[in-house]
Design a protein around this motif. Structure first.
Motif, PDB file in Angstrom:
ATOM      1  N   ASP A 363       0.851  -1.197   0.000  1.00  0.00           N
ATOM      2  CA  ASP A 363       0.000   0.000   0.000  1.00  0.00           C
ATOM      3  C   ASP A 363       0.882   1.240   0.000  1.00  0.00           C
ATOM      4  N   PHE A 364       0.526   2.179  -0.828  1.00  0.00           N
ATOM      5  CA  PHE A 364       1.199   3.476  -0.867  1.00  0.00           C
ATOM      6  C   PHE A 364       0.348   4.385   0.022  1.00  0.00           C
ATOM      7  N   LEU A 365       0.785   4.623   1.258  1.00  0.00           N
ATOM      8  CA  LEU A 365      -0.073   5.325   2.224  1.00  0.00           C
ATOM      9  C   LEU A 365      -0.034   6.845   2.041  1.00  0.00           C
ATOM     10  N   SER A 366       1.126   7.360   1.681  1.00  0.00           N
ATOM     11  CA  SER A 366       1.197   8.798   1.410  1.00  0.00           C
ATOM     12  C   SER A 366       2.496   9.104   0.692  1.00  0.00           C
ATOM     13  N   GLY A 367       2.481  10.196  -0.023  1.00  0.00           N
ATOM     14  CA  GLY A 367       3.692  10.596  -0.734  1.00  0.00           C
ATOM     15  C   GLY A 367       3.718  12.097  -0.906  1.00  0.00           C
ATOM     16  N   ALA A 368       4.842  12.705  -0.600  1.00  0.00           N
ATOM     17  CA  ALA A 368       4.995  14.154  -0.800  1.00  0.00           C
ATOM     18  C   ALA A 368       6.431  14.425  -1.209  1.00  0.00           C
ATOM     19  N   PRO A 369       6.614  15.269  -2.212  1.00  0.00           N
ATOM     20  CA  PRO A 369       7.979  15.548  -2.632  1.00  0.00           C
ATOM     21  C   PRO A 369       8.706  16.431  -1.618  1.00  0.00           C
ATOM     22  N   ALA A 370      10.014  16.503  -1.747  1.00  0.00           N
ATOM     23  CA  ALA A 370      10.806  17.395  -0.896  1.00  0.00           C
ATOM     24  C   ALA A 370      10.546  18.838  -1.305  1.00  0.00           C
ATOM     25  N   TYR A 371      11.044  19.742  -0.486  1.00  0.00           N
ATOM     26  CA  TYR A 371      10.842  21.160  -0.769  1.00  0.00           C
ATOM     27  C   TYR A 371      12.185  21.870  -0.680  1.00  0.00           C
ATOM     28  N   ILE A 372      12.438  22.756  -1.644  1.00  0.00           N
ATOM     29  CA  ILE A 372      13.638  23.586  -1.525  1.00  0.00           C
ATOM     30  C   ILE A 372      13.304  25.001  -1.967  1.00  0.00           C
ATOM     31  N   THR A 373      13.708  25.964  -1.167  1.00  0.00           N
ATOM     32  CA  THR A 373      13.527  27.373  -1.532  1.00  0.00           C
ATOM     33  C   THR A 373      14.586  27.696  -2.566  1.00  0.00           C
ATOM     34  N   GLU A 374      14.150  28.182  -3.703  1.00  0.00           N
ATOM     35  CA  GLU A 374      15.126  28.502  -4.738  1.00  0.00           C
ATOM     36  C   GLU A 374      16.016  29.645  -4.250  1.00  0.00           C
TER      37      GLU A 374
END
Ligand SMILES: [Zn+2]
Length: 457
Positions: A363-374
């Motif tokens: 099961d893929f329970l959740s997914g969120a990409p990383a974050y970077i301030t340009e």
């Protein structure tokens, strides 16, 4: 226009500090615990308190927007639509105070001891919201605000912000801005003002392995029946190689490498082997070779088993081949990894690795990409300058190993970067008994915010 608006605002803040402090005590006295149904009236009370305060400051269109659970507060001060707009993010909800008997003074009866103000929510993050409000009040009472300000203060951060994304989607025009100021993080130390410019993302899986219909006698069947407990152990072990590198195909393909310059910057944070050993009391550190601890946390992806279950785990013995095994597995992602690709590579790995003797489900329970301030994100330089002018030292720029989903939502839905910062300290005991706010740092934070807002002149 006032000749020296920074000084005028600072002087105002000093002479009105006592009033602002009293109001903060009042806000901290409201037990706005978001997770509990019994506290609903206090959530409303805290929301009203902030609506009144923003209105009193002179903000326009101040309103508590209802959501399926707790209201989101909005307010704005538009000086001139041509000028840049800063959206200040905050949350007025708090974690439950339990265990109550470990508090030295009652969590919702704020008390100052030494340099600290003790109360649930003092650091996370009513005190941080209050710093922005104090700075704005000081400016608005002494000169003119040279930048547009909007506030979004939610009441569900501590329960995972379930209403936030829909609110952002539905109010894109209302929330239109050039950058988000998110003071829900903190500083490394009282003399180390800090900006967090990158957060890790995450993918969360549940892996289930099924063998026979029921647990079987390990004497009668051992040797012919594949054992889900043995198999899940082997499958999990194969997810890392001997150098602690994740083995899933393509796992590292999209990882944005860090520059030498950044590596050098990160090394100044002092988060070395001794630092981590000191706070965790482990005999030695683990993790990927060829990267320093601070790089492994901020700039490298990881994979960890968060929980594992199989067979008989009570006292004594039971001789079985378990019917079933399960593991919760999470990965922490860095820029520019794609959660869906990681999902696919996990599936491919399991297809190749799990033997035919068992059946598996993922099961893929959740997914969120990383974050970077340009690097060139608007406002970052101004904010760094404001911190430096206040503290007299160059601020630190740090990658955070955890996630702040709000920043990702702001980026994905509103298309803006966040300045992730704050004036809390690592030992503020947030989410723990005896949460506290270091008042000298808080006051400096107000001064830095005054400088930052006025730097748009
Ligand atoms: Zn918080």
């Amino acid at each position: 226009m006032t000749k020296d608006p920074v000084n005028a605002a600072k002087t105002y803040y000093q002479s009105h500090y006592d009033n602002l402090y009293q109001e903060l005590l009042e806000l901290l006295g409201i037990p706005s615990v978001s997770t509990s149904e019994e506290h609903k009236e206090y959530i409303q009370k805290a929301a009203h308190f902030l609506v009144n305060k923003l209105t009193e400051l002179g903000l326009q269109n101040v309103k508590a927007y209802p959501t399926p659970r707790h209201p989101i507060i909005f307010g704005e001060y538009i000086v001139n639509p041509q000028k840049p707009t800063i959206l200040i993010y905050g949350h007025y909800d708090v974690q439950p105070p339990d265990p109550l008997d470990q508090w030295e003074t009652a969590p919702f009866e704020p008390q100052m001891r030494g340099d600290y103000l003790y109360a649930r929510g003092s650091s996370d993050m009513k005190g941080q919201i209050w710093a922005t409000i104090s700075a704005l009040q000081a400016i608005l009472q002494t000169s003119e605000l040279p930048v547009n300000i909007k506030y979004l203060i939610e009441g569900e951060e501590e329960i995972g912000s379930p209403s936030l994304d829909a609110f952002l989607e539905d109010h894109k025009a209302l929330l239109k801005c050039d950058l988000v100021l998110n003071p829900d993080a903190g500083m490394l130390a009282p003399d180390k003002p800090t900006i967090i410019y990158a957060l890790r993302g995450m993918v969360y899986f549940e892996l289930r392995i099924f063998g026979p219909d029921a647990d079987l006698h390990s004497g009668v069947f051992g040797g012919v029946i594949g054992n889900p407990a043995n198999i899940i152990s082997k499958v999990i072990a194969g997810m890392h190689d001997d150098q602690s590198r994740v083995t899933l195909h393509g796992f590292f393909d999209d990882v944005r490498p860090i520059s030498e310059e950044e590596s050098e910057q990160l090394s100044k944070l002092g988060m070395d082997e001794e630092f981590f050993k000191g706070i965790t009391h482990v005999p030695a550190l683990g993790g990927e070779e060829n990267y320093s601890p601070v790089e492994r946390i901020g700039a490298r992806p990881t994979l960890d088993v968060n929980g594992i279950y199989a067979g008989y785990i009570e006292k004594g013995t039971k001789t079985i081949i378990p019917a079933y095994a399960m593991a919760k597995i999470s990965t922490r992602l860095v820029p520019d990894q794609d959660p869906e690709k990681i999902h696919e590579s996990m599936r491919a790995y399991l297809s190749e690795t799990v033997p035919e003797t068992v059946r598996w489900e993922l099961d893929f329970l959740s997914g969120a990409p990383a974050y970077i301030t340009e690097e060139q994100a608007p406002g970052v330089d101004k904010f760094m300058d404001a911190l430096e002018a206040t503290w007299g030292v160059k601020p630190l720029k740090k990658r955070e190993g955890g996630s702040i989903p709000v920043a990702t939502s702001m980026k994905n839905i509103l298309g803006v970067d966040s300045i992730i910062t704050g004036f809390g300290l690592p030992d503020d005991q947030i989410h723990s008994p005896n949460e506290r706010l270091h008042l000298p740092t808080h006051k400096k934070g107000v001064e830095a915010l005054i400088r930052f807002f006025l730097s748009y002149e």
